[in-house]
Design a protein around this motif. Structure first.
Motif, PDB file in Angstrom:
ATOM      1  N   ILE A  27      10.357  -9.660   4.237  1.00 29.72           N
ATOM      2  CA  ILE A  27      10.221 -10.559   5.381  1.00 29.72           C
ATOM      3  C   ILE A  27       9.654 -11.896   4.911  1.00 29.72           C
ATOM      4  CG2 ILE A  27       9.093 -10.914   7.602  1.00 29.72           C
ATOM      5  CD1 ILE A  27       9.280  -7.833   8.002  1.00 29.72           C
ATOM      6  N   HIS A  28       8.573 -11.881   4.224  1.00 25.11           N
ATOM      7  CA  HIS A  28       7.914 -13.001   3.545  1.00 25.11           C
ATOM      8  C   HIS A  28       7.334 -14.066   4.480  1.00 25.11           C
ATOM      9  CE1 HIS A  28       6.720 -15.135  -0.018  1.00 25.11           C
ATOM     10  NE2 HIS A  28       7.355 -16.218   0.374  1.00 25.11           N
TER      11      HIS A  28
ATOM     12  N   TYR B 115       4.471  -0.736   3.509  1.00 26.17           N
ATOM     13  CA  TYR B 115       4.735  -1.671   4.603  1.00 26.17           C
ATOM     14  C   TYR B 115       4.247  -3.077   4.254  1.00 26.17           C
ATOM     15  CZ  TYR B 115       6.098   2.146   7.709  1.00 26.17           C
ATOM     16  OH  TYR B 115       6.744   3.210   8.288  1.00 26.17           O
ATOM     17  N   LEU B 116       3.081  -3.172   3.637  1.00 23.61           N
ATOM     18  CA  LEU B 116       2.558  -4.485   3.251  1.00 23.61           C
ATOM     19  C   LEU B 116       3.473  -5.143   2.217  1.00 23.61           C
ATOM     20  CD1 LEU B 116      -1.270  -3.736   3.048  1.00 23.61           C
ATOM     21  CD2 LEU B 116      -0.004  -4.810   4.922  1.00 23.61           C
ATOM     22  N   ASN B 117       3.956  -4.374   1.259  1.00 20.87           N
ATOM     23  CA  ASN B 117       4.890  -4.911   0.273  1.00 20.87           C
ATOM     24  C   ASN B 117       6.220  -5.301   0.909  1.00 20.87           C
ATOM     25  OD1 ASN B 117       3.784  -5.076  -2.488  1.00 20.87           O
ATOM     26  ND2 ASN B 117       3.289  -2.934  -2.109  1.00 20.87           N
TER      27      ASN B 117
ATOM     28  N   LEU C 135       1.139 -12.450  -1.739  1.00 22.48           N
ATOM     29  CA  LEU C 135       0.759 -11.418  -2.692  1.00 22.48           C
ATOM     30  C   LEU C 135       0.229 -10.212  -1.930  1.00 22.48           C
ATOM     31  CD1 LEU C 135       0.418 -11.293  -5.859  1.00 22.48           C
ATOM     32  CD2 LEU C 135      -1.904 -12.144  -5.504  1.00 22.48           C
ATOM     33  N   VAL C 136       0.429  -9.034  -2.503  1.00 25.80           N
ATOM     34  CA  VAL C 136      -0.164  -7.796  -1.990  1.00 25.80           C
ATOM     35  C   VAL C 136      -0.846  -7.114  -3.154  1.00 25.80           C
ATOM     36  CG1 VAL C 136       0.294  -5.510  -1.010  1.00 25.80           C
ATOM     37  CG2 VAL C 136       1.590  -7.484  -0.187  1.00 25.80           C
ATOM     38  N   LYS C 137      -2.068  -6.677  -2.919  1.00 29.06           N
ATOM     39  CA  LYS C 137      -2.794  -5.872  -3.899  1.00 29.06           C
ATOM     40  C   LYS C 137      -3.441  -4.726  -3.130  1.00 29.06           C
ATOM     41  CE  LYS C 137      -3.692  -9.268  -7.474  1.00 29.06           C
ATOM     42  NZ  LYS C 137      -3.040  -8.584  -8.576  1.00 29.06           N
ATOM     43  N   GLU C 138      -2.979  -3.527  -3.441  1.00 24.44           N
ATOM     44  CA  GLU C 138      -3.416  -2.325  -2.742  1.00 24.44           C
ATOM     45  C   GLU C 138      -3.200  -2.512  -1.250  1.00 24.44           C
ATOM     46  OE1 GLU C 138      -7.307  -1.333  -4.200  1.00 24.44           O
ATOM     47  OE2 GLU C 138      -6.613  -1.345  -6.270  1.00 24.44           O
ATOM     48  N   THR C 139      -4.247  -2.514  -0.435  1.00 20.02           N
ATOM     49  CA  THR C 139      -4.060  -2.672   1.009  1.00 20.02           C
ATOM     50  C   THR C 139      -4.568  -4.026   1.496  1.00 20.02           C
ATOM     51  OG1 THR C 139      -6.145  -1.539   1.460  1.00 20.02           O
ATOM     52  CG2 THR C 139      -4.144  -0.189   1.457  1.00 20.02           C
ATOM     53  N   LYS C 140      -4.416  -5.053   0.658  1.00 25.67           N
ATOM     54  CA  LYS C 140      -4.797  -6.411   1.050  1.00 25.67           C
ATOM     55  C   LYS C 140      -3.597  -7.338   0.909  1.00 25.67           C
ATOM     56  CE  LYS C 140      -9.598  -5.926  -0.389  1.00 25.67           C
ATOM     57  NZ  LYS C 140     -10.639  -6.421  -1.293  1.00 25.67           N
ATOM     58  N   LEU C 141      -3.454  -8.216   1.901  1.00 15.72           N
ATOM     59  CA  LEU C 141      -2.430  -9.258   1.871  1.00 15.72           C
ATOM     60  C   LEU C 141      -3.090 -10.574   1.519  1.00 15.72           C
ATOM     61  CD1 LEU C 141      -0.329  -8.762   5.132  1.00 15.72           C
ATOM     62  CD2 LEU C 141       0.394  -8.341   2.801  1.00 15.72           C
TER      63      LEU C 141
END
Length: 149
Positions: A19-20, A11-13, A42-48
């Motif tokens: 959507i961006h 979902y984060l990706n 940017l998304v890394k694991e569960t961080k935006l």
């Protein structure tokens, strides 16, 4: 989109890649709500990750009260819409990931063409919170809330 197979990271990706541009809400020094459109970089694991300039009121609001609510939505009509809303805590991480952000979002070089222009930018991470998913394009309507971070 098959929600039964989607993880938080997916979902984060989706929020970042599909959507961006999202609406961010903060509060000002008087406790009044303030919104603006901010791109997810940017998304890394569960961080935006997103960024802003230190000269903007947005930066001051994030430093004063490091929580945000953001919403991204897509779809031509209401009954085709899919939205993700996050409420979460933010942390400034300086210029960490700035080069990667510019690499993955090449349009940013048109906004901030020189190294000097980029010196005012600070990267923030949304590292912990709650995500609400609402998909009116599915029947039955899909709705779910997930924690992240």
């Amino acid at each position: 989109m098959d929600h039964s197979k989607m993880k938080t990271e997916d979902y984060l990706n989706y929020l970042k890649n599909e959507i961006h541009s999202t609406v961010f809400a903060t509060v000002d020094e008087n406790g009044n709500p303030v919104t603006r459109v901010i791109d997810i970089m940017l998304v890394k694991e569960t961080k935006l990750y997103f960024l802003t300039a230190i000269s903007k009121p947005f930066y001051k609001q994030l430093k004063m009260n490091p929580v945000v609510s953001i919403t991204g939505i897509e779809g031509e009509t209401s009954m085709e819409s899919f939205s993700i809303t996050l409420q979460g805590r933010v942390n400034e991480i300086g210029s960490t990931y700035l080069d990667e952000i510019f690499e993955k979002n090449p349009y940013m070089a048109k906004i901030y063409p020189s190294v000097e222009d980029r010196n005012v930018l600070r990267v923030f991470e949304i590292y912990k919170g709650v995500m609400s998913i609402f998909d009116l394009s599915k029947k039955p309507i899909y709705q779910n809330v997930k924690s992240f971070g």
